[in-house]
Design an enzyme around this catalytic site. Structure first.
Site, PDB file in Angstrom:
ATOM      1  N   PHE A   1       0.680  -1.016   0.291  1.00  0.00           N
ATOM      2  CA  PHE A   1       0.149  -0.568  -0.092  1.00  0.00           C
ATOM      3  C   PHE A   1       0.455   1.005   0.337  1.00  0.00           C
ATOM      4  O   PHE A   1      -0.193   2.322   0.715  1.00  0.00           O
ATOM      5  CB  PHE A   1      -0.641  -0.080   0.987  1.00  0.00           C
ATOM      6  CG  PHE A   1      -1.774  -1.142   0.934  1.00  0.00           C
ATOM      7  CD1 PHE A   1      -2.236  -2.059  -0.139  1.00  0.00           C
ATOM      8  CD2 PHE A   1      -2.419  -0.984   2.309  1.00  0.00           C
ATOM      9  CE1 PHE A   1      -3.496  -2.970   0.625  1.00  0.00           C
ATOM     10  CE2 PHE A   1      -2.822  -2.056   3.213  1.00  0.00           C
ATOM     11  CZ  PHE A   1      -3.776  -2.870   1.152  1.00  0.00           C
TER      12      PHE A   1
ATOM     13  N   CYS B   1       3.953   1.758  -2.685  1.00  0.00           N
ATOM     14  CA  CYS B   1       4.284   2.229  -4.256  1.00  0.00           C
ATOM     15  C   CYS B   1       3.590   3.704  -4.013  1.00  0.00           C
ATOM     16  O   CYS B   1       2.396   4.263  -4.715  1.00  0.00           O
ATOM     17  CB  CYS B   1       4.293   1.518  -4.889  1.00  0.00           C
ATOM     18  SG  CYS B   1       4.996   1.727  -6.449  1.00  0.00           S
TER      19      CYS B   1
ATOM     20  N   ASN C   1       7.519   2.498   3.232  1.00  0.00           N
ATOM     21  CA  ASN C   1       8.257   2.222   1.639  1.00  0.00           C
ATOM     22  C   ASN C   1       8.716   4.046   1.219  1.00  0.00           C
ATOM     23  O   ASN C   1       8.755   4.144   2.313  1.00  0.00           O
ATOM     24  CB  ASN C   1       6.567   1.851   0.577  1.00  0.00           C
ATOM     25  CG  ASN C   1       6.847   1.192  -0.051  1.00  0.00           C
ATOM     26  OD1 ASN C   1       8.195   1.787  -1.212  1.00  0.00           O
ATOM     27  ND2 ASN C   1       6.306   0.448  -0.986  1.00  0.00           N
ATOM     28  N   THR C   2       8.562   4.097   0.100  1.00  0.00           N
ATOM     29  CA  THR C   2       9.671   4.705  -0.452  1.00  0.00           C
ATOM     30  C   THR C   2       9.027   6.712  -0.383  1.00  0.00           C
ATOM     31  O   THR C   2       7.830   6.467  -0.511  1.00  0.00           O
ATOM     32  CB  THR C   2      10.482   4.870  -1.580  1.00  0.00           C
ATOM     33  OG1 THR C   2       8.826   4.993  -3.077  1.00  0.00           O
ATOM     34  CG2 THR C   2      10.980   3.928  -2.397  1.00  0.00           C
TER      35      THR C   2
ATOM     36  N   CYS D   1      40.896  23.714  14.436  1.00  0.00           N
ATOM     37  CA  CYS D   1      40.287  24.334  13.327  1.00  0.00           C
ATOM     38  C   CYS D   1      39.903  25.816  13.653  1.00  0.00           C
ATOM     39  O   CYS D   1      39.280  26.323  12.356  1.00  0.00           O
ATOM     40  CB  CYS D   1      39.680  22.862  12.712  1.00  0.00           C
ATOM     41  SG  CYS D   1      38.451  22.900  13.756  1.00  0.00           S
TER      42      CYS D   1
ATOM     43  N   CYS E   1      27.274  29.395  28.097  1.00  0.00           N
ATOM     44  CA  CYS E   1      27.069  28.608  26.959  1.00  0.00           C
ATOM     45  C   CYS E   1      25.318  27.854  27.673  1.00  0.00           C
ATOM     46  O   CYS E   1      25.071  27.828  28.353  1.00  0.00           O
ATOM     47  CB  CYS E   1      27.727  27.234  27.316  1.00  0.00           C
ATOM     48  SG  CYS E   1      27.319  25.670  26.395  1.00  0.00           S
TER      49      CYS E   1
ATOM     50  N   CYS F   1      32.684  19.789  15.299  1.00  0.00           N
ATOM     51  CA  CYS F   1      33.598  19.493  15.567  1.00  0.00           C
ATOM     52  C   CYS F   1      34.385  18.532  14.985  1.00  0.00           C
ATOM     53  O   CYS F   1      33.501  17.044  15.066  1.00  0.00           O
ATOM     54  CB  CYS F   1      33.824  19.920  17.502  1.00  0.00           C
ATOM     55  SG  CYS F   1      35.923  18.835  17.565  1.00  0.00           S
TER      56      CYS F   1
HETATM   57  C1  LIG Z   1      14.358   0.779  -7.166  1.00  0.00           C
HETATM   58  C2  LIG Z   1      13.231   0.401  -5.632  1.00  0.00           C
HETATM   59  C3  LIG Z   1      11.943  -0.251  -6.023  1.00  0.00           C
HETATM   60  C4  LIG Z   1      11.323  -1.025  -5.429  1.00  0.00           C
HETATM   61  N1  LIG Z   1       9.614  -1.813  -5.650  1.00  0.00           N
HETATM   62  C5  LIG Z   1       9.330  -2.230  -4.816  1.00  0.00           C
HETATM   63  C6  LIG Z   1       8.574  -2.873  -4.392  1.00  0.00           C
HETATM   64  O1  LIG Z   1       8.313  -3.537  -5.754  1.00  0.00           O
HETATM   65  N2  LIG Z   1       7.383  -3.139  -3.868  1.00  0.00           N
HETATM   66  C7  LIG Z   1       7.472  -2.599  -2.559  1.00  0.00           C
HETATM   67  O2  LIG Z   1       6.711  -2.737  -1.756  1.00  0.00           O
HETATM   68  N3  LIG Z   1       8.659  -1.766  -2.601  1.00  0.00           N
HETATM   69  C8  LIG Z   1       9.422  -1.089  -3.538  1.00  0.00           C
HETATM   70  N4  LIG Z   1      10.369  -0.638  -2.800  1.00  0.00           N
HETATM   71  C9  LIG Z   1      10.325  -0.185  -1.217  1.00  0.00           C
HETATM   72  C10 LIG Z   1      11.435  -0.992  -0.541  1.00  0.00           C
HETATM   73  O3  LIG Z   1      10.729  -2.036  -0.743  1.00  0.00           O
HETATM   74  C11 LIG Z   1      11.355  -0.400   0.542  1.00  0.00           C
HETATM   75  O4  LIG Z   1      10.304   0.023   1.481  1.00  0.00           O
HETATM   76  C12 LIG Z   1      12.880   1.694   0.683  1.00  0.00           C
HETATM   77  O5  LIG Z   1      13.711   0.479  -0.999  1.00  0.00           O
HETATM   78  C13 LIG Z   1      13.332   1.685   1.524  1.00  0.00           C
HETATM   79  O6  LIG Z   1      14.423   0.953   2.317  1.00  0.00           O
HETATM   80  P1  LIG Z   1      16.181   1.192   1.635  1.00  0.00           P
HETATM   81  O7  LIG Z   1      16.159   2.084   2.339  1.00  0.00           O
HETATM   82  O8  LIG Z   1      16.261  -0.003   2.737  1.00  0.00           O
HETATM   83  O9  LIG Z   1      15.979   1.224   0.021  1.00  0.00           O
HETATM   84  C14 LIG Z   1      11.295  -0.562  -3.937  1.00  0.00           C
HETATM   85  C15 LIG Z   1      12.640   0.501  -3.636  1.00  0.00           C
HETATM   86  C16 LIG Z   1      13.502   0.591  -4.777  1.00  0.00           C
HETATM   87  C17 LIG Z   1      14.868   1.945  -4.438  1.00  0.00           C
HETATM   88  S1  SF4 Z   2      38.051  22.021  19.519  1.00  0.00           S
HETATM   89 FE1  SF4 Z   2      36.864  21.089  18.102  1.00  0.00          FE
HETATM   90  S2  SF4 Z   2      35.892  22.455  16.809  1.00  0.00           S
HETATM   91 FE2  SF4 Z   2      36.340  23.713  18.277  1.00  0.00          FE
HETATM   92  S3  SF4 Z   2      38.679  23.719  17.063  1.00  0.00           S
HETATM   93 FE3  SF4 Z   2      39.248  22.076  18.157  1.00  0.00          FE
HETATM   94  S4  SF4 Z   2      38.743  21.064  17.179  1.00  0.00           S
HETATM   95 FE4  SF4 Z   2      37.947  22.544  16.055  1.00  0.00          FE
HETATM   96  S1  SF4 Z   3      27.396  26.454  20.055  1.00  0.00           S
HETATM   97 FE1  SF4 Z   3      28.816  24.786  21.863  1.00  0.00          FE
HETATM   98  S2  SF4 Z   3      29.618  25.945  23.365  1.00  0.00           S
HETATM   99 FE2  SF4 Z   3      27.547  27.146  21.793  1.00  0.00          FE
HETATM  100  S3  SF4 Z   3      25.961  27.720  22.651  1.00  0.00           S
HETATM  101 FE3  SF4 Z   3      25.985  26.027  21.844  1.00  0.00          FE
HETATM  102  S4  SF4 Z   3      26.948  24.554  23.406  1.00  0.00           S
HETATM  103 FE4  SF4 Z   3      27.563  26.061  24.487  1.00  0.00          FE
END
Ligand SMILES: Cc1cc2nc3c(=O)[nH]c(=O)nc-3n(C[C@H](O)[C@H](O)[C@H](O)COP(=O)(O)O)c2cc1C
Ligand code: SF4
Ligand code: SF4
Length: 446
Positions: free
Chosen positions: A133, A135, A200-201, A348, A387, A397
């Protein structure tokens, strides 16, 4: 050694790692190879309504040298004939009786069509179904996929149709393209689903070619929205998973959840498990690196469990769910300040710039006698009294554990916004009263 076996709504799997329904589960050849590589289960690429695919199906988000941090696709469900899929499902289950073989299905919104495909798949011996449900492209325009999942009444209705004939567990796969994921999850519960999976996506346009002005992916000069997946979507997936896992109605129904969206490492997978997933599914990282990623998933999880003394999956599934809360219930008296470890600092100044330009101007640059680098350059030093503990400096950092946020007792009352609103309603409504409260509570904002 920890036992990774799971029982997911009656579906047994040697480990919680399943391939998500997608290109890696397009055929029996692929799934059997994946089982040999160590995957515990696989959700077959969605079968059902007839489709035709287009060329250039993928667009990727590549970021600062890292390929595919996000993957966009306009691929449809399986374009292989149903008979071939059914034959290969049966063969795969026969050859791998101990692995979980789940079949994703999607047909037009007619009771007979849904019940017919369920009955046909049942004959293959597959362990269960996943109802697609979710796609968000191509199929949804034809009234399927997310067009179903976005309307809780439809989700419930189709789930009921399926449950009336299915003898095997039925997983309802949710779309993330909704305002409140809890509503379709509750609809699945109401429709008597055996389990829920998500996400799903996510609807997306991955980009525009700035030379040709075409949309990516470019399908003969045209492009449009597709489904987004991969590491970039993990935080969204975790949020939606936590919303479903912490919902009392879903909890009461005790439906297991299969979580996915951006899982690449064993730690990613573990986070999904801690937030309530019994099994986890993976697609994009397998499309990027192949079936072998399962080795890291299995070794990493198993070593972590051994280190922590966990013996079974039941001990860790959902272990962080009780920590999910809302802003109104956070402790307003919990205070931290940034502390810099000058032995690790590489001078840095990224922290100084971040605090100066985007936080609260409480890092000074000073001469310090630290080591041989003494006074060649100035050192960042936090004025802890000023802070506000926002955490930005430690995020920017580049050196691990160089800046730590340490708890700092300020004498502020430990009270939540919800408690404060109840105890002192005027404080949360009028700025004047808020200022008075801040003085009494020792909260100095400058
Ligand atoms: C190319 C592609 C094709 C997909 N085809 C389907 C599908 O046929 N049926 C389905 O339920 N989900 C499909 N999905 C979704 C995946 O099953 C999954 O829900 C989604 O990719 C999130 O997981 P991931 O981040 O590990 O990719 C597809 C995803 C991708 C990238
Ligand atoms: S505390 Fe981290 S971010 Fe800040 S000067 Fe040092 S290395 Fe750079
Ligand atoms: S950036 Fe770091 S030092 Fe500055 S207020 Fe936020 S936590 Fe405190």
């Amino acid at each position: 050694m920890a036992n990774l076996e799971i029982n997911f709504a009656g579906i047994k799997s040697p480990n919680p790692f399943w391939l998500a329904s997608a290109p890696p589960t397009n055929s029996g050849y692929q799934i059997q190879k994946a089982f040999e590589a160590g995957w515990g289960g696989a959700v077959w690429k969605t079968i059902g309504a007839p489709v035709l695919n287009v060329c250039n199906r993928y667009g990727t988000m590549d970021y600062k040298g890292s390929k595919i941090i996000g993957l966009n696709n306009v691929e449809l469900i399986s374009d292989r004939p149903i008979e071939i899929n059914l034959k290969e499902i049966a063969e795969t289950k026969r050859n791998f009786p101990n692995n979980a073989v789940i079949v994703s299905v999607m047909v037009e919104s007619k009771k007979e069509a849904w019940q017919e495909i369920i009955k046909r798949v049942e004959q293959t011996g597959a362990d269960g179904f996943e109802l697609n449900f979710g796609c968000p492209h191509g199929m949804s325009e034809r009234g399927m996929g997310s067009a179903m999942g976005q309307v809780p009444e439809y989700t419930c209705m189709v789930t009921e149709w399926v449950m009336d004939v299915a003898t095997k567990p039925v997983i309802v796969k949710l779309t993330p393209n909704v305002t409140d994921i809890v509503q379709p999850a509750r609809a699945a519960v109401k429709g008597r689903a055996s389990a829920i999976s998500l996400i799903n996506t996510i609807n997306s346009i991955i980009g525009v070619d700035t030379d040709t002005f075409e949309i990516k992916p470019n399908v003969g000069g045209k492009g449009g929205h597709g489904g987004y997946a991969g590491p970039a979507v993990k935080p969204i997936a975790l949020h939606l998973l936590s919303a479903v896992a912490s919902d009392l109605e879903v909890q009461k129904a005790r439906l297991p959840i299969s979580g996915m969206g951006g899982i690449e490492t064993w730690k990613d997978a573990l986070e999904f498990i801690l937030l309530g997933s019994t099994s986890v599914q993976v697609c994009t990282s397998v499309m990027h690196y192949g079936f072998r990623v399962v080795e890291d998933l299995i070794d990493g999880l198993s070593n972590w469990m051994d280190d922590k003394g966990f013996k079974t999956m039941d001990e860790i599934i959902g272990k962080s769910v009780h920590r999910i809360s809302n802003f109104g219930d956070f402790d307003l008296g919990f205070q931290t300040v940034a502390r810099i470890n000058h032995d690790k600092c590489i001078q840095c100044n990224l922290c100084y710039i971040a605090c100066e330009d985007a936080a609260h101007q409480c890092i000074d640059l000073k001469e310090l006698k630290i080591d041989s680098r003494v006074n060649e350059r100035l050192w960042p030093v936090v004025r802890e009294d000023d802070c506000v503990g926002c955490d930005l400096c430690s995020r920017v950092c580049p050196i691990d554990d160089c800046i730590t946020m340490v708890e700092h007792e300020t004498g502020r009352p430990h009270i939540t916004w919800n408690e404060l609103s109840k105890a002192k309603p005027a404080v949360v409504q009028e700025w004047g009263k808020m200022e008075e409260y801040r003085k009494t509570a020792n909260i100095d904002i400058h």
